[in-house]
Design a protein around this motif. Sequence first.
Motif, PDB file in Angstrom:
ATOM      1  N   SER A   1     -64.014 -39.282 -21.618  1.00  0.00           N
ATOM      2  CA  SER A   1     -63.655 -38.489 -20.376  1.00  0.00           C
ATOM      3  C   SER A   1     -62.186 -38.081 -20.545  1.00  0.00           C
ATOM      4  N   VAL A   2     -61.288 -39.059 -21.040  1.00  0.00           N
ATOM      5  CA  VAL A   2     -59.921 -38.615 -20.881  1.00  0.00           C
ATOM      6  C   VAL A   2     -59.439 -37.672 -22.113  1.00  0.00           C
ATOM      7  N   MET A   3     -60.216 -37.753 -23.317  1.00  0.00           N
ATOM      8  CA  MET A   3     -60.059 -36.696 -24.372  1.00  0.00           C
ATOM      9  C   MET A   3     -60.591 -35.279 -23.854  1.00  0.00           C
ATOM     10  N   ILE A   4     -61.467 -35.279 -23.086  1.00  0.00           N
ATOM     11  CA  ILE A   4     -62.275 -34.119 -22.721  1.00  0.00           C
ATOM     12  C   ILE A   4     -61.115 -33.384 -21.870  1.00  0.00           C
ATOM     13  N   ASP A   5     -60.652 -34.197 -20.943  1.00  0.00           N
ATOM     14  CA  ASP A   5     -59.698 -33.740 -19.880  1.00  0.00           C
ATOM     15  C   ASP A   5     -58.488 -33.077 -20.814  1.00  0.00           C
ATOM     16  N   ASN A   6     -57.861 -33.877 -21.942  1.00  0.00           N
ATOM     17  CA  ASN A   6     -56.940 -33.366 -22.550  1.00  0.00           C
ATOM     18  C   ASN A   6     -57.319 -32.172 -23.293  1.00  0.00           C
ATOM     19  N   ALA A   7     -58.467 -31.973 -23.703  1.00  0.00           N
ATOM     20  CA  ALA A   7     -58.826 -30.768 -24.374  1.00  0.00           C
ATOM     21  C   ALA A   7     -59.051 -29.573 -23.582  1.00  0.00           C
ATOM     22  N   GLU A   8     -59.212 -29.758 -22.233  1.00  0.00           N
ATOM     23  CA  GLU A   8     -59.254 -28.766 -21.199  1.00  0.00           C
ATOM     24  C   GLU A   8     -57.893 -28.317 -20.941  1.00  0.00           C
ATOM     25  N   ASN A   9     -56.722 -29.228 -21.053  1.00  0.00           N
ATOM     26  CA  ASN A   9     -55.537 -28.971 -20.505  1.00  0.00           C
ATOM     27  C   ASN A   9     -54.523 -29.142 -21.837  1.00  0.00           C
ATOM     28  N   SER A  10     -54.964 -28.902 -22.974  1.00  0.00           N
ATOM     29  CA  SER A  10     -54.272 -29.075 -24.307  1.00  0.00           C
ATOM     30  C   SER A  10     -52.957 -27.971 -24.391  1.00  0.00           C
ATOM     31  N   LEU A  11     -51.833 -28.522 -25.085  1.00  0.00           N
ATOM     32  CA  LEU A  11     -50.850 -27.667 -25.168  1.00  0.00           C
ATOM     33  C   LEU A  11     -51.321 -26.522 -26.262  1.00  0.00           C
ATOM     34  N   ALA A  12     -50.648 -25.259 -26.215  1.00  0.00           N
ATOM     35  CA  ALA A  12     -51.010 -24.050 -26.982  1.00  0.00           C
ATOM     36  C   ALA A  12     -50.477 -24.519 -28.198  1.00  0.00           C
ATOM     37  N   SER A  13     -49.608 -25.375 -28.754  1.00  0.00           N
ATOM     38  CA  SER A  13     -48.964 -25.836 -29.979  1.00  0.00           C
ATOM     39  C   SER A  13     -49.763 -26.709 -30.618  1.00  0.00           C
TER      40      SER A  13
ATOM     41  N   ARG B   1     -53.821 -27.947 -30.322  1.00  0.00           N
ATOM     42  CA  ARG B   1     -54.839 -27.667 -29.547  1.00  0.00           C
ATOM     43  C   ARG B   1     -55.865 -29.187 -29.823  1.00  0.00           C
ATOM     44  N   ILE B   2     -56.953 -28.957 -28.829  1.00  0.00           N
ATOM     45  CA  ILE B   2     -57.873 -30.133 -29.297  1.00  0.00           C
ATOM     46  C   ILE B   2     -59.278 -29.450 -28.917  1.00  0.00           C
ATOM     47  N   GLN B   3     -60.132 -29.629 -30.006  1.00  0.00           N
ATOM     48  CA  GLN B   3     -61.289 -28.696 -30.310  1.00  0.00           C
ATOM     49  C   GLN B   3     -62.195 -30.024 -30.083  1.00  0.00           C
ATOM     50  N   SER B   4     -63.461 -29.659 -29.241  1.00  0.00           N
ATOM     51  CA  SER B   4     -64.570 -30.832 -29.024  1.00  0.00           C
ATOM     52  C   SER B   4     -65.425 -30.220 -30.255  1.00  0.00           C
ATOM     53  N   VAL B   5     -65.852 -31.143 -30.985  1.00  0.00           N
ATOM     54  CA  VAL B   5     -66.857 -30.468 -32.058  1.00  0.00           C
ATOM     55  C   VAL B   5     -67.957 -31.781 -32.325  1.00  0.00           C
ATOM     56  N   ASN B   6     -69.196 -31.311 -32.628  1.00  0.00           N
ATOM     57  CA  ASN B   6     -70.334 -32.344 -32.982  1.00  0.00           C
ATOM     58  C   ASN B   6     -70.289 -32.775 -34.087  1.00  0.00           C
ATOM     59  N   GLU B   7     -71.270 -33.781 -34.446  1.00  0.00           N
ATOM     60  CA  GLU B   7     -71.256 -34.717 -35.708  1.00  0.00           C
ATOM     61  C   GLU B   7     -71.274 -33.751 -36.938  1.00  0.00           C
ATOM     62  N   ASP B   8     -72.074 -32.659 -36.990  1.00  0.00           N
ATOM     63  CA  ASP B   8     -72.003 -31.845 -38.264  1.00  0.00           C
ATOM     64  C   ASP B   8     -70.735 -31.170 -38.309  1.00  0.00           C
ATOM     65  N   ALA B   9     -70.075 -30.490 -37.231  1.00  0.00           N
ATOM     66  CA  ALA B   9     -68.887 -30.226 -37.488  1.00  0.00           C
ATOM     67  C   ALA B   9     -67.763 -31.152 -37.887  1.00  0.00           C
TER      68      ALA B   9
ATOM     69  N   SER C   1     -71.363 -40.729 -30.591  1.00  0.00           N
ATOM     70  CA  SER C   1     -71.606 -40.107 -29.297  1.00  0.00           C
ATOM     71  C   SER C   1     -72.134 -38.516 -29.873  1.00  0.00           C
ATOM     72  N   ASP C   2     -72.145 -38.279 -30.829  1.00  0.00           N
ATOM     73  CA  ASP C   2     -72.244 -36.698 -31.417  1.00  0.00           C
ATOM     74  C   ASP C   2     -71.209 -35.788 -30.635  1.00  0.00           C
ATOM     75  N   THR C   3     -70.127 -36.338 -30.293  1.00  0.00           N
ATOM     76  CA  THR C   3     -69.000 -35.562 -30.047  1.00  0.00           C
ATOM     77  C   THR C   3     -67.687 -36.274 -30.730  1.00  0.00           C
ATOM     78  N   ALA C   4     -66.786 -35.418 -31.089  1.00  0.00           N
ATOM     79  CA  ALA C   4     -65.542 -35.748 -31.794  1.00  0.00           C
ATOM     80  C   ALA C   4     -64.297 -34.764 -31.273  1.00  0.00           C
ATOM     81  N   PHE C   5     -63.382 -35.189 -31.431  1.00  0.00           N
ATOM     82  CA  PHE C   5     -62.090 -34.493 -31.021  1.00  0.00           C
ATOM     83  C   PHE C   5     -61.350 -34.053 -32.062  1.00  0.00           C
ATOM     84  N   TYR C   6     -61.191 -32.640 -32.214  1.00  0.00           N
ATOM     85  CA  TYR C   6     -60.315 -32.535 -33.588  1.00  0.00           C
ATOM     86  C   TYR C   6     -59.047 -31.628 -33.039  1.00  0.00           C
TER      87      TYR C   6
END
Length: 428
Positions: free
Chosen positions: A141-153, A155-163, A175-180
């Motif tokens: 939940s926190v990382m999703i919030d971070n991703a939505e408000n990430s710094l331009a310099s 970034r945080i990308q939400s990726v699935n397990e294959d990615a 959870s089939d979700t990772a943050f890159y």
Amino acid sequence: MLTWQSSFPVASRRIGKRISPLVSFSSSSSQRSFRYGVLGAGFAGLSVAWHLLEHSTTELNVCVDILDEVGIGGGASGVSGGLLHPYSPKVKPLWRAAECWEESLRLINIAEKAIHSKELNGFIARRRGILRPGVSLKNMSVMIDNAENSLASCRIQSVNEDAARSLVPNICVPSDTAFYMPDAVNIHPQNYLEALYVACESLAKERSSVGIGERKISFHKRSIDNLLELEGEYDAVVVCLGARSTFLPELLGRLPLRTCRGITAHLHLPDNISEEFPEHSPSILSDAWLAIQNPRNLYLGSTWEWKSGNYSQHVSTEEASKAIEELLPKASAVYPGLSKWAFNGASAGLRAMPPLTGNGSLPLLGQIDDFIGQNHESKFWLFSGLGSRGLLYHAWLGKLMAQAVLSCDEDVIPSELTSWKPDLINKG
């Protein structure tokens, strides 16, 4: 935004029997000379030293002495994991993340340029990003919030397990979700600190050659038993000793810091294993982190021993065995390939963990003259409690600390970083 004039109020150089010029300046004796002592050669100390040289006015002669009983990077800074990014899975958002992130990147670039022509055993910055598999609903939940408000310099990308597996083959994402975080950086702390000191030397020479005043910086392998032994030697003393600050008699029991010893395991791939960690794959953050050094070497961390008083980097066989027993299951849960790696030693450091505030766990900054006593000649300052985010905070806060020291004005420092003092000054 802070702006600086060509001169600012500073105390005039004192002349007395307790002050002896330990460094001679070739410039005119009519110029004012100032001498600053920085205690500690970790992230905080080297950052303060750099910024004292960078922000002091050209009309002054300035000498900066760094004092540390162990050496550059001899404390917790030199053995930290080195994973640098401006986010947290527990706090949203991190306090002043943008300023801290940008200044850290600037100092890293300065350190890299300082040793570009010198041989170095390893890297200073490995720019391959960081991957964080989602392992709990709260952290996600926190990382999703971070991703939505990430710094331009950064970034945080939400990726699935294959990615995620395209980034790190065979990684598990429960959870089939990772943050890159592709812009995140893995720092080699010891190399970075040594290079930053070289940068300080180069800056001192450069400023001396183009300005009216002279700059000097020196490192002294010296143990400090109490702050008053430095009284009169320096115009100002900045305590950047991390957890060791709590052992100084003037500060004993008077800082809202907790000590925590962390153990980092060093792993390598045996010669008979051909499958390597991909060169361009990111490091991994989870309940235990993997800081990749190269395709066949990585650091695994970190364990936590609260209230420890042991700040030695040496790790006994028993201590290392317990650390591996705790760390391996956590790391293998997201990176099963770790079972092929072999233990290759361990290192440790004693962190100074700051108190939790409404803005998160923030380091302690400020003037500590009232802790030392009355009628002393030198000014005393504290920069401690970098905690687990020391690499993120060190550069920008070191800049603020240096500007406060040079201007003799604590108000340069945001009140969030000095609010710890009022109730503790008279404690003893």
